[in-house]
Design a protein around this motif. Structure first.
Motif, PDB file in Angstrom:
ATOM      1  N   ASN A  76       0.806  -1.228   0.000  1.00 39.16           N
ATOM      2  CA  ASN A  76       0.000   0.000   0.000  1.00 39.16           C
ATOM      3  C   ASN A  76       0.835   1.272   0.000  1.00 39.16           C
ATOM      4  OD1 ASN A  76      -2.549  -1.293  -0.055  1.00 39.16           O
ATOM      5  ND2 ASN A  76      -2.338  -1.733   2.127  1.00 39.16           N
ATOM      6  N   ALA A  77       2.030   1.208  -0.573  1.00 39.93           N
ATOM      7  CA  ALA A  77       2.830   2.419  -0.738  1.00 39.93           C
ATOM      8  C   ALA A  77       2.130   3.306  -1.767  1.00 39.93           C
ATOM      9  CB  ALA A  77       4.237   2.071  -1.202  1.00 39.93           C
ATOM     10  N   LYS A  78       2.179   4.594  -1.537  1.00 40.65           N
ATOM     11  CA  LYS A  78       1.486   5.546  -2.414  1.00 40.65           C
ATOM     12  C   LYS A  78       2.387   5.963  -3.572  1.00 40.65           C
ATOM     13  CE  LYS A  78      -1.875   5.745   0.602  1.00 40.65           C
ATOM     14  NZ  LYS A  78      -1.750   4.471   1.244  1.00 40.65           N
ATOM     15  N   ARG A  79       1.873   5.806  -4.777  1.00 38.93           N
ATOM     16  CA  ARG A  79       2.573   6.348  -5.942  1.00 38.93           C
ATOM     17  C   ARG A  79       2.265   7.835  -5.998  1.00 38.93           C
ATOM     18  NH1 ARG A  79       2.358   2.071 -10.943  1.00 38.93           N
ATOM     19  NH2 ARG A  79       2.381   0.182  -9.673  1.00 38.93           N
ATOM     20  N   LEU A  80       3.303   8.641  -6.068  1.00 40.75           N
ATOM     21  CA  LEU A  80       3.108  10.085  -6.099  1.00 40.75           C
ATOM     22  C   LEU A  80       2.652  10.500  -7.492  1.00 40.75           C
ATOM     23  CD1 LEU A  80       6.227  11.226  -4.068  1.00 40.75           C
ATOM     24  CD2 LEU A  80       3.889  10.867  -3.258  1.00 40.75           C
ATOM     25  N   LYS A  81       1.511  11.161  -7.561  1.00 48.57           N
ATOM     26  CA  LYS A  81       0.950  11.546  -8.851  1.00 48.57           C
ATOM     27  C   LYS A  81       1.267  12.986  -9.218  1.00 48.57           C
ATOM     28  CE  LYS A  81      -2.726   8.229  -8.983  1.00 48.57           C
ATOM     29  NZ  LYS A  81      -3.204   7.481  -7.931  1.00 48.57           N
ATOM     30  N   ASN A  82       1.448  13.829  -8.240  1.00 48.35           N
ATOM     31  CA  ASN A  82       1.656  15.241  -8.531  1.00 48.35           C
ATOM     32  C   ASN A  82       3.116  15.659  -8.472  1.00 48.35           C
ATOM     33  OD1 ASN A  82      -1.112  15.675  -8.842  1.00 48.35           O
ATOM     34  ND2 ASN A  82      -1.383  15.910  -6.642  1.00 48.35           N
ATOM     35  N   TRP A  83       4.008  14.702  -8.338  1.00 41.57           N
ATOM     36  CA  TRP A  83       5.428  15.002  -8.233  1.00 41.57           C
ATOM     37  C   TRP A  83       6.164  14.329  -9.382  1.00 41.57           C
ATOM     38  CZ3 TRP A  83       7.047  18.337  -4.499  1.00 41.57           C
ATOM     39  CH2 TRP A  83       6.140  18.595  -3.471  1.00 41.57           C
ATOM     40  N   VAL A  84       7.021  15.078 -10.026  1.00 40.98           N
ATOM     41  CA  VAL A  84       7.815  14.557 -11.140  1.00 40.98           C
ATOM     42  C   VAL A  84       9.282  14.680 -10.753  1.00 40.98           C
ATOM     43  CG1 VAL A  84       8.416  14.848 -13.572  1.00 40.98           C
ATOM     44  CG2 VAL A  84       6.072  15.289 -12.808  1.00 40.98           C
ATOM     45  N   PRO A  85      10.017  13.572 -10.746  1.00 47.33           N
ATOM     46  CA  PRO A  85      11.433  13.673 -10.385  1.00 47.33           C
ATOM     47  C   PRO A  85      12.234  14.393 -11.472  1.00 47.33           C
ATOM     48  CG  PRO A  85      10.878  11.417 -10.970  1.00 47.33           C
ATOM     49  CD  PRO A  85       9.605  12.211 -11.026  1.00 47.33           C
ATOM     50  N   PHE A  86      13.161  15.209 -11.041  1.00 49.47           N
ATOM     51  CA  PHE A  86      14.109  15.899 -11.922  1.00 49.47           C
ATOM     52  C   PHE A  86      15.504  15.590 -11.431  1.00 49.47           C
ATOM     53  CE2 PHE A  86      10.339  18.336 -12.678  1.00 49.47           C
ATOM     54  CZ  PHE A  86      10.449  18.782 -13.991  1.00 49.47           C
ATOM     55  N   ARG A  87      16.476  15.745 -12.318  1.00 46.58           N
ATOM     56  CA  ARG A  87      17.844  15.476 -11.922  1.00 46.58           C
ATOM     57  C   ARG A  87      18.810  16.279 -12.772  1.00 46.58           C
ATOM     58  NH1 ARG A  87      18.968   9.513 -11.706  1.00 46.58           N
ATOM     59  NH2 ARG A  87      18.233   9.812  -9.597  1.00 46.58           N
ATOM     60  N   LEU A  88      19.843  16.764 -12.136  1.00 46.95           N
ATOM     61  CA  LEU A  88      21.015  17.294 -12.831  1.00 46.95           C
ATOM     62  C   LEU A  88      22.148  16.312 -12.604  1.00 46.95           C
ATOM     63  CD1 LEU A  88      21.035  21.091 -11.895  1.00 46.95           C
ATOM     64  CD2 LEU A  88      20.459  20.082 -14.095  1.00 46.95           C
ATOM     65  N   SER A  89      22.853  15.972 -13.652  1.00 49.36           N
ATOM     66  CA  SER A  89      24.003  15.074 -13.527  1.00 49.36           C
ATOM     67  C   SER A  89      25.201  15.853 -13.000  1.00 49.36           C
ATOM     68  CB  SER A  89      24.345  14.463 -14.885  1.00 49.36           C
ATOM     69  OG  SER A  89      24.891  15.471 -15.726  1.00 49.36           O
ATOM     70  N   ARG A  90      26.236  15.137 -12.636  1.00 51.33           N
ATOM     71  CA  ARG A  90      27.474  15.788 -12.182  1.00 51.33           C
ATOM     72  C   ARG A  90      28.002  16.720 -13.269  1.00 51.33           C
ATOM     73  NH1 ARG A  90      31.639  15.864  -8.716  1.00 51.33           N
ATOM     74  NH2 ARG A  90      33.774  15.797  -9.507  1.00 51.33           N
ATOM     75  N   ASP A  91      27.963  16.257 -14.520  1.00 51.92           N
ATOM     76  CA  ASP A  91      28.427  17.108 -15.626  1.00 51.92           C
ATOM     77  C   ASP A  91      27.602  18.381 -15.724  1.00 51.92           C
ATOM     78  OD1 ASP A  91      30.413  15.290 -16.261  1.00 51.92           O
ATOM     79  OD2 ASP A  91      29.262  14.359 -17.891  1.00 51.92           O
ATOM     80  N   ASP A  92      26.288  18.267 -15.553  1.00 53.79           N
ATOM     81  CA  ASP A  92      25.419  19.447 -15.574  1.00 53.79           C
ATOM     82  C   ASP A  92      25.778  20.422 -14.455  1.00 53.79           C
ATOM     83  OD1 ASP A  92      23.940  18.404 -17.717  1.00 53.79           O
ATOM     84  OD2 ASP A  92      22.511  17.432 -16.377  1.00 53.79           O
ATOM     85  N   ILE A  93      26.003  19.870 -13.274  1.00 52.70           N
ATOM     86  CA  ILE A  93      26.362  20.702 -12.128  1.00 52.70           C
ATOM     87  C   ILE A  93      27.674  21.431 -12.398  1.00 52.70           C
ATOM     88  CG2 ILE A  93      27.063  20.656  -9.692  1.00 52.70           C
ATOM     89  CD1 ILE A  93      25.099  18.209  -9.447  1.00 52.70           C
ATOM     90  N   GLN A  94      28.649  20.714 -12.930  1.00 53.52           N
ATOM     91  CA  GLN A  94      29.947  21.337 -13.231  1.00 53.52           C
ATOM     92  C   GLN A  94      29.797  22.429 -14.293  1.00 53.52           C
ATOM     93  OE1 GLN A  94      32.714  20.746 -11.506  1.00 53.52           O
ATOM     94  NE2 GLN A  94      31.615  19.256 -10.281  1.00 53.52           N
ATOM     95  N   ARG A  95      29.006  22.138 -15.316  1.00 49.68           N
ATOM     96  CA  ARG A  95      28.814  23.065 -16.415  1.00 49.68           C
ATOM     97  C   ARG A  95      28.077  24.322 -15.965  1.00 49.68           C
ATOM     98  NH1 ARG A  95      24.440  23.506 -19.229  1.00 49.68           N
ATOM     99  NH2 ARG A  95      23.688  21.430 -18.695  1.00 49.68           N
ATOM    100  N   MET A  96      27.052  24.145 -15.143  1.00 50.54           N
ATOM    101  CA  MET A  96      26.197  25.255 -14.741  1.00 50.54           C
ATOM    102  C   MET A  96      26.729  26.028 -13.547  1.00 50.54           C
ATOM    103  SD  MET A  96      22.567  23.315 -15.218  1.00 50.54           S
ATOM    104  CE  MET A  96      21.567  24.668 -14.626  1.00 50.54           C
ATOM    105  N   GLY A  97      27.517  25.360 -12.699  1.00 47.32           N
ATOM    106  CA  GLY A  97      27.987  25.971 -11.460  1.00 47.32           C
ATOM    107  C   GLY A  97      29.152  26.849 -11.732  1.00 47.32           C
TER     108      GLY A  97
END
Length: 159
Positions: A138-159
């Motif tokens: 009975n674990a709840k699937r989250l319907k209103n939340w969408v996971p996002f991610r920045l990769s290490r390369d993205d972090i390095q590039r953007m930071g």
């Protein structure tokens, strides 16, 4: 379930090779790349020196057969910690013996001990067996939340 063949415990530094073997077994099962040497060193350092992640091991008759990797996050809306389960894995030959359920129960006890407001985890869309397991609990699937991610390369590039 209280099967005397199954023992669940926190990992200790002597379990380093077991942890690496288990993580690589999960990578194989999920068709993901295995940890390279540098990643192995980071993982073990983060687990046993920096305490960024913790491992719970499942042993069947003394043989390592599964693990959970957990860490604490924080929910400002709950004003309590969140226990995040990064991995919960059981070797295929030991599935159907309640190993995953007992690992999960160990995570539940840890969340209760830490006074967590919730527990979170992610499931690969292709892992139909896991969806069945979580649905059964009975674990709840989250319907209103969408996971996002920045990769290490993205972090390095953007930071």
């Amino acid at each position: 379930m209280n099967d005397p063949r199954l023992f669940i415990r926190a990992a200790i530094p002597n379990d380093k090779m077991t942890i690496l073997d288990m993580v690589n077994a999960m990578a194989d099962a999920d068709k993901m790349p295995r940890l390279d040497k540098e990643a192995q060193e980071r993982l073990l350092r983060d687990a046993f020196e920096r305490k960024r992640v913790e491992f719970i091991l499942a042993e069947w008759e003394g043989k390592p057969v599964g693990y959970a990797a957990i860490f604490e996050a924080y929910s400002t809306f709950e004003a309590r910690p969140t226990l995040f389960i990064d991995d919960l894995f059981v070797l295929p030959a030991y599935r159907g013996r309640h190993v995953a359920f007992e690992l999960f129960r160990s995570c539940l006890r840890e969340a209760k001990t830490r006074d967590c407001g919730r527990m979170d985890w992610l499931v690969l869309q292709t892992n139909e067996g896991a969806f069945g397991f979580w649905d059964h609990l009975n674990a709840k699937r989250l319907k209103n939340w969408v996971p996002f991610r920045l990769s290490r390369d993205d972090i390095q590039r953007m930071g």
